[in-house]
Design an enzyme around this catalytic site. Structure first.
Site, short mmCIF file in Angstrom:
data_model
loop_
_atom_site.label_atom_id
_atom_site.label_comp_id
_atom_site.label_asym_id
_atom_site.label_seq_id
_atom_site.Cartn_x
_atom_site.Cartn_y
_atom_site.Cartn_z
N ASP A 135 -5.30 -2.91 -16.07
CA ASP A 135 -4.94 -1.89 -14.85
C ASP A 135 -5.45 -2.36 -13.71
O ASP A 135 -6.79 -2.77 -13.74
CB ASP A 135 -5.59 -0.51 -15.08
CG ASP A 135 -5.11 0.62 -14.02
OD1 ASP A 135 -4.16 0.67 -13.77
OD2 ASP A 135 -6.08 1.07 -13.46
N GLU B 259 -1.37 -6.07 -14.40
CA GLU B 259 -0.64 -5.39 -13.42
C GLU B 259 -0.84 -6.34 -12.21
O GLU B 259 -1.80 -6.14 -11.63
CB GLU B 259 -1.29 -3.87 -13.16
CG GLU B 259 -0.54 -3.14 -11.98
CD GLU B 259 -1.15 -1.75 -11.72
OE1 GLU B 259 -0.62 -0.88 -10.83
OE2 GLU B 259 -2.33 -1.54 -12.15
N ASP C 97 4.52 4.49 -11.93
CA ASP C 97 3.97 4.32 -10.59
C ASP C 97 5.30 4.34 -9.63
O ASP C 97 5.11 3.89 -8.40
CB ASP C 97 3.00 3.20 -10.12
CG ASP C 97 1.83 3.58 -11.21
OD1 ASP C 97 1.43 4.58 -10.80
OD2 ASP C 97 1.06 2.64 -11.48
#
Length: 470
Positions: free
Chosen positions: A205, A234, A301
């Site tokens: 993350d 990510e 997201d």
């Protein structure tokens, strides 16, 4: 250097499914928090619906029907929010999901079905309720954990401005001082602990907020335990920095997402722009990273895929066709395969729709068909890739692997007939493995008649099949 990158071989054959655990299925109501809301309600950033590990186990057959063989879970550790990106204890399963035994039952059930499990490594920040940060709040400079965080003044306050470093200014997400040796040790122990439980990898993350030196050490530890463990970063912009062989195996492929949706949903690029963009992306990726990229159209997201396409299921199918055609591991965000809708957070985090009467069955049928075509064709999983524009609205993705050739035709325009020789493939026998909007299949040897919004996956069946290299 990129030629030193080694990536897990299994990822080339993977179809991922991302689950937001709180919103997938409620299998054990005894775990529900007191303020749980009825399944199917309006998602907010604060409410709970009772999703848990038992619910995931109960619906693993849904995943296998989709051809899924890998799952990425957003955070599962003890936290205070529904998204759990605010961990208060990284070594404990959130009590609303179950306990460690519940996690082990889920992991065993997934592995029995050949489904690998990747967890979310949220190591840039924790929650304000984390035991170490609470100790800092209570004991200030006397806390033995004061150096684990960056506190600019005491007493610790969150309002009106936090007196400590945070993740993107979010008051309830204090940022770790990851360079601190004790924090590094804590984080690496987290990695070791869950690997010992049998997980198959980590998604990193916001890794761009964490020193690269830490991720190098993280990779050393993870790969030292098992080289087959997958590490995916990510990354919303440029993937290159994570593909040098010393941090991640691949990245979440937002570059591919942007290109595909620009062609299908936004119509801001034509087939030539899409082909040029995908070919440029292919060229810039180190060869070992290409199959390890995690390709996506939506996630927790972003807005839902069908929402991005204005509710148009036909055009949505075009996007899924390009997802399954592209080199890298395709990832489905839970519910996108049945046509769930919703804007970005919190709208994209609604409860999974289990009522088949409310499914967009055309999207579901297309996803199952595309996944099956990929499963049954090695070229679609492992082949080299070349993308060809056959007009402003028609693109061909050509995949070649050990003499096998697959061509995926995606047509956002009107009815047309494609001569497969125009994509630079020499073959006399073809088999349609998936068709969408092609009434007659092969109109003639080597010709495919596509209707408006048509998709075809065709595979060469003769021994003379070959592809023109780039």
């Amino acid at each position: 250097m990129s030629d030193e990158l080694r990536t897990p071989d299994w990822v080339a054959d993977a179809v991922f499914y991302q689950i937001f655990p709180e919103r997938f299925a409620n299998g054990d109501p005894s775990l529900d928090p007191p303020d749980v809301e009825p399944w199917g309600g309006e998602p907010t950033r604060d409410n709970f619906f009772g999703g848990d590990f038992a619910g995931i186990v109960a619906h693993l057959d849904h995943l296998t029907t989709l051809g899924v063989n890998a799952v990425y879970l957003t955070p599962i550790f003890e936290a205070e929010t529904n998204h759990r990106y605010d961990a208060v204890d990284y070594f404990t399963v959130d009590h609303r999901l179950g306990d460690l035994d519940a996690f082990r039952r889920f992991l065993a059930a997934a592995h029995e079905r050949g489904i690998r499990v990747v967890l979310d490594a949220v190591l840039n920040h924790c929650g304000i309720g984390h035991w170490a940060f609470r100790d800092v709040m209570a004991h200030e400079t006397a806390s033995r954990y004061a150096h684990w965080f960056t506190v600019t003044g005491f007493p610790v306050v969150s309002d009106p401005e936090p007196s400590y470093a945070t993740c993107s200014g979010c008051w309830y997400l204090p940022k770790w001082h990851v360079d601190d040796p004790e924090v590094t040790r804590h984080h690496l122990d987290v990695a070791r602990s869950w690997i010992a439980e049998g997980i198959d990898g980590w998604r990193l993350d916001v890794p761009y907020f964490v020193p690269t030196s830490f991720w190098r050490r993280f990779r050393e530890v993870v790969k030292g335990l098992d080289e087959d463990l997958y590490i995916v970063a990510e990354e919303w912009r440029e993937p290159d920095q994570w593909l040098t062989g010393d941090t991640a195996d691949g990245t979440m492929n937002y570059t591919l997402r942007d290109l595909v949706l620009a062609f299908t949903a936004d119509r801001t690029v034509d087939a030539t722009g899409l082909a040029d963009g995908l070919n440029t992306l292919w060229d810039r990726l180190p060869p070992p990273a290409r199959p390890a990229m995690l390709n996506l159209l939506g996630c927790h997201d972003t807005e839902r895929v069908l929402t991005r396409h204005g509710g148009d299921t036909d055009v949505t199918v075009l996007a899924f066709a390009l997802l399954f055609a592209s080199h890298g591991a395709p990832m489905l965000y839970y519910g996108d395969e049945v046509g769930m809708t919703g804007e970005n957070d919190p709208g994209c985090r609604g409860t999974m729709e289990w009522d088949r009467e409310r499914w967009a069955t055309d999207v579901y049928d297309a996803v199952v068909g595309l996944s099956g075509a990929r499963r049954d064709c090695a070229a679609l999983r492992r082949g080299d890739q070349r993308v060809v524009a056959l007009g402003p609205d028609l693109v061909a993705v050509v995949r070649t692997y050990e003499g096998e050739v697959a061509v995926v035709l995606v047509n956002r325009g009107g009815e047309t007939t494609v001569d497969l020789a125009d994509v630079g493939v020499s073959a006399t026998g073809w088999d349609v493995r998936f068709g969408w909007g092609i009434e007659d299949g092969l109109a003639a040897p080597g010709n495919v008649r596509l209707g408006p919004g048509g998709v075809a996956v065709v595979v060469a069946t003769d021994e003379r099949a070959g592809g023109r290299g780039r």
